[in-house]
Design a protein around this motif. Sequence first.
Motif, PDB file in Angstrom:
ATOM      1  N   TYR A 109      -6.793   0.180  -6.598  1.00 52.26           N
ATOM      2  CA  TYR A 109      -6.335   1.315  -5.794  1.00 52.26           C
ATOM      3  C   TYR A 109      -4.808   1.486  -5.816  1.00 52.26           C
ATOM      4  CZ  TYR A 109     -10.969   1.663  -3.617  1.00 52.26           C
ATOM      5  OH  TYR A 109     -12.310   1.832  -3.385  1.00 52.26           O
ATOM      6  N   CYS A 110      -4.095   0.371  -5.802  1.00 48.05           N
ATOM      7  CA  CYS A 110      -2.628   0.473  -5.648  1.00 48.05           C
ATOM      8  C   CYS A 110      -1.971   1.102  -6.881  1.00 48.05           C
ATOM      9  CB  CYS A 110      -2.027  -0.898  -5.377  1.00 48.05           C
ATOM     10  SG  CYS A 110      -2.673  -1.629  -3.865  1.00 48.05           S
ATOM     11  N   CYS A 126       4.071   0.683   1.631  1.00 46.98           N
ATOM     12  CA  CYS A 126       2.630   0.662   1.908  1.00 46.98           C
ATOM     13  C   CYS A 126       2.439   0.423   3.412  1.00 46.98           C
ATOM     14  CB  CYS A 126       1.978  -0.467   1.108  1.00 46.98           C
ATOM     15  SG  CYS A 126       0.302  -0.838   1.680  1.00 46.98           S
ATOM     16  N   PRO A 127       1.772   1.338   4.107  1.00 47.62           N
ATOM     17  CA  PRO A 127       1.630   1.200   5.566  1.00 47.62           C
ATOM     18  C   PRO A 127       0.983  -0.112   6.003  1.00 47.62           C
ATOM     19  CG  PRO A 127       1.040   3.419   4.890  1.00 47.62           C
ATOM     20  CD  PRO A 127       1.223   2.632   3.632  1.00 47.62           C
ATOM     21  N   PHE A 128       0.088  -0.668   5.155  1.00 44.60           N
ATOM     22  CA  PHE A 128      -0.580  -1.911   5.545  1.00 44.60           C
ATOM     23  C   PHE A 128       0.452  -3.028   5.786  1.00 44.60           C
ATOM     24  CE2 PHE A 128      -4.160   0.302   3.752  1.00 44.60           C
ATOM     25  CZ  PHE A 128      -5.279  -0.196   4.413  1.00 44.60           C
ATOM     26  N   GLY A 176      -0.997  -5.025   2.139  1.00 49.38           N
ATOM     27  CA  GLY A 176      -1.358  -4.377   0.880  1.00 49.38           C
ATOM     28  C   GLY A 176      -1.628  -5.380  -0.241  1.00 49.38           C
ATOM     29  N   ASP A 203       3.855   2.039  -2.292  1.00 49.41           N
ATOM     30  CA  ASP A 203       4.060   0.865  -3.148  1.00 49.41           C
ATOM     31  C   ASP A 203       3.649  -0.390  -2.371  1.00 49.41           C
ATOM     32  OD1 ASP A 203       5.047  -1.292  -4.561  1.00 49.41           O
ATOM     33  OD2 ASP A 203       6.753  -0.147  -5.354  1.00 49.41           O
ATOM     34  N   HIS A 204       2.669  -1.092  -2.914  1.00 52.83           N
ATOM     35  CA  HIS A 204       2.130  -2.243  -2.176  1.00 52.83           C
ATOM     36  C   HIS A 204       3.160  -3.357  -1.997  1.00 52.83           C
ATOM     37  CE1 HIS A 204       1.726  -3.664  -6.319  1.00 52.83           C
ATOM     38  NE2 HIS A 204       1.716  -4.871  -5.800  1.00 52.83           N
ATOM     39  N   ILE A 247      -5.314  -5.926  -1.038  1.00 55.34           N
ATOM     40  CA  ILE A 247      -5.956  -4.746  -1.656  1.00 55.34           C
ATOM     41  C   ILE A 247      -5.506  -4.621  -3.110  1.00 55.34           C
ATOM     42  CG2 ILE A 247      -6.182  -2.214  -1.496  1.00 55.34           C
ATOM     43  CD1 ILE A 247      -5.968  -2.573   1.573  1.00 55.34           C
ATOM     44  N   CYS A 252      -0.988   4.820  -6.497  1.00 53.56           N
ATOM     45  CA  CYS A 252      -0.947   5.260  -5.094  1.00 53.56           C
ATOM     46  C   CYS A 252       0.430   5.860  -4.792  1.00 53.56           C
ATOM     47  CB  CYS A 252      -1.200   4.058  -4.182  1.00 53.56           C
ATOM     48  SG  CYS A 252      -1.073   4.447  -2.427  1.00 53.56           S
ATOM     49  N   MET A 270      -2.823   7.479   1.146  1.00 55.09           N
ATOM     50  CA  MET A 270      -3.149   6.076   0.845  1.00 55.09           C
ATOM     51  C   MET A 270      -4.393   6.064  -0.041  1.00 55.09           C
ATOM     52  SD  MET A 270      -2.512   4.261   4.544  1.00 55.09           S
ATOM     53  CE  MET A 270      -3.294   5.521   5.523  1.00 55.09           C
TER      54      MET A 270
HETATM   55  S1  SF4 Z   1      -0.273   0.739  -1.898  1.00 53.36           S
HETATM   56 FE1  SF4 Z   1      -1.052   0.364   0.143  1.00 53.36          FE
HETATM   57  S2  SF4 Z   1      -1.912   2.310   0.800  1.00 53.36           S
HETATM   58 FE2  SF4 Z   1      -1.663   2.417  -1.429  1.00 53.36          FE
HETATM   59  S3  SF4 Z   1      -3.626   1.758  -2.273  1.00 53.36           S
HETATM   60 FE3  SF4 Z   1      -2.332  -0.054  -2.144  1.00 53.36          FE
HETATM   61  S4  SF4 Z   1      -2.830  -0.955  -0.165  1.00 53.36           S
HETATM   62 FE4  SF4 Z   1      -3.597   1.147  -0.120  1.00 53.36          FE
END
Ligand code: SF4
Length: 510
Positions: A438-439, A455-457, A429, A445-446, A432, A442, A349
């Motif tokens: 950040y996404c 995306c785990p969030f 996600g 996938d947000h 964020i 990554c 992540m």
């Molecule tokens: S996709 Fe999810 S885990 Fe990856 S950076 Fe974005 S919020 Fe964080």
Amino acid sequence: MKKLRLILGDQLNEQHSWFSEVNDQHFYVIMEMRQEAGYVLHHIQKLVGFFAAMEQFAAMLQSKGHKVIQLQFDDPENTGDLIKNLSHLIAKNQIEQFEYLLPDEYRLDAQLKSFAEKAPVPVIAFDSEHFLTSRNDLEDFFAGKKQYLMESFYRMMRKKWKVLMEGSEPAGGQWNFDHDNRQKMDADVKLPPKSAVNSDVSVVYKRIQDAGIESFGKIKPDEFMWPLNRIQALQVLEEFIAFRLPLFGTYQDAMTDRDAFLFHSRISFALNVKLLHPMEVITKCVEDFHKNPGRVSMNQLEGFVRQILGWREYMRGIYWMKMPSYANLNFFNHNRSLPDWFWNGETKMKCLQHSIGQSLEHAYAHHIQRLMVIGNFALLAGLSPDELDGWYLGVYIDAIEWVEITNTRGMSQFADGGIVGSKPYTSSGAYIKKMGSYCDGCHYDHKIKLGAKACPFNSLYWHFHARHREKLERNPRIGMMYRTWDRMEDSDKKAILDQAEKHILALNHL
Ligand code: SF4
Ligand SMILES: Cc1cc2nc3c(=O)[nH]c(=O)nc-3n(C[C@H](O)[C@H](O)[C@H](O)COP(=O)(O)OP(=O)(O)OC[C@H]3O[C@@H](n4cnc5c(N)ncnc54)[C@H](O)[C@@H]3O)c2cc1C
């Protein structure tokens, strides 16, 4: 009268009235203690920062003619224990009175109070002359109230200290300029220059290593960037006002892996060890605002003042109002252990990889990384507030319990059931993605909730709310979220919850 005066590692306040006169009957004691180095596992930069700043403070006092007793780790007289050392020094030096500055940690406060009850000489405690409120002011201000709204406390503080006021009205016509702040940072925004503050701390680093003090995190001992004395602390503040304050509010909540510090001030360590006074910080910013009209806008200045005059004093008041029971609150009964990557940053992540990675590298993360990336994930995944407090207290250079625990257990984990915040700070996600870069790039996938790339969030967000529905659904600020959940098909809900369970079972591998 021969006096022994204790100075703790976060009491490096050169402007304290204790130091206004030199008296060769007053012995100031500054000690490196194992009890302080080991009550939690600390980042090596935090250990070095505290002990190097203490050493420099002792040298500064000596250079002004004060009598100083310094006990370092390698001193045979040093037992590593506060009370044993004090008892020894009182007897050895025929001390007639022991004096200390009121500690900011409950643990040390209790230890010194209990020492005072059986000490062989009279004991007097003095105010640390640092904060803008006394320990009980916040409790008095909110007496009889069910909710402790930071905003009303902050407005009282503005009036009391006459900061950004025009008569009885707020300067600029508003108390709060948040709607102008908190923007995402585009890739072409020019970042402020790197701080010029730098020290070689190899000697202190070696002493800590030789003493066998355990630690974690990274350090470059010949390039230590945290201010260790008042001159350096003032320099960091000047750099902030010159290069960072003009865009502080705008990018206060921005997240990007382009830099660790962005437009944040980096003064928390200097403030918390009392090298800087909160009012001098505010005054210098306000003076600059008036001296250079147009250079810094009101929304940037007010956003910054609120952090120091509002949040910082508010958290301290909550601490003294609610300790010691606060340290055991666990509203959601979360008890999962921290994943291994909290200690090495090795997660796929990207938001957590960068936020934890820079915490390990610099002993620093800015507020929104602490709150909406690391804290948000911990809350959604049900991590133990005890373990999390230990981690936050250990990893950050500025972490002292009064400000760490209220932020971590309170603001970020809602483990206090709503004393600090009116609702848990959670997001999927999407937030964020909205606030940072950040996404992009990554592994996850947000936009996706289910499957290997999800995306785990996203699923953890719903899992958190579903599992704590009983405790949260009557909260008016969250009700809408449950209505959205209820409108989903049962099969979709089950798939999301199953996906979240998979993430929880595989926390170490995310
Ligand atoms: S996709 Fe999810 S885990 Fe990856 S950076 Fe974005 S919020 Fe964080
Ligand atoms: C989970 C969590 C844990 C935290 N732990 C700590 C901690 O151990 N020690 C600490 O000093 N701060 C802590 N904070 C608050 C804040 O994140 C840091 O003060 C800030 O990131 C320090 O960096 P800076 O000096 O560049 O701050 P800036 O963003 O430039 O802010 C200026 C100053 O305002 C004050 N401030 C801002 N927000 C807060 C806040 N929420 N509470 C108290 N003071 C605030 C700090 O003194 C800070 O130096 C925590 C926040 C969260 C969400």
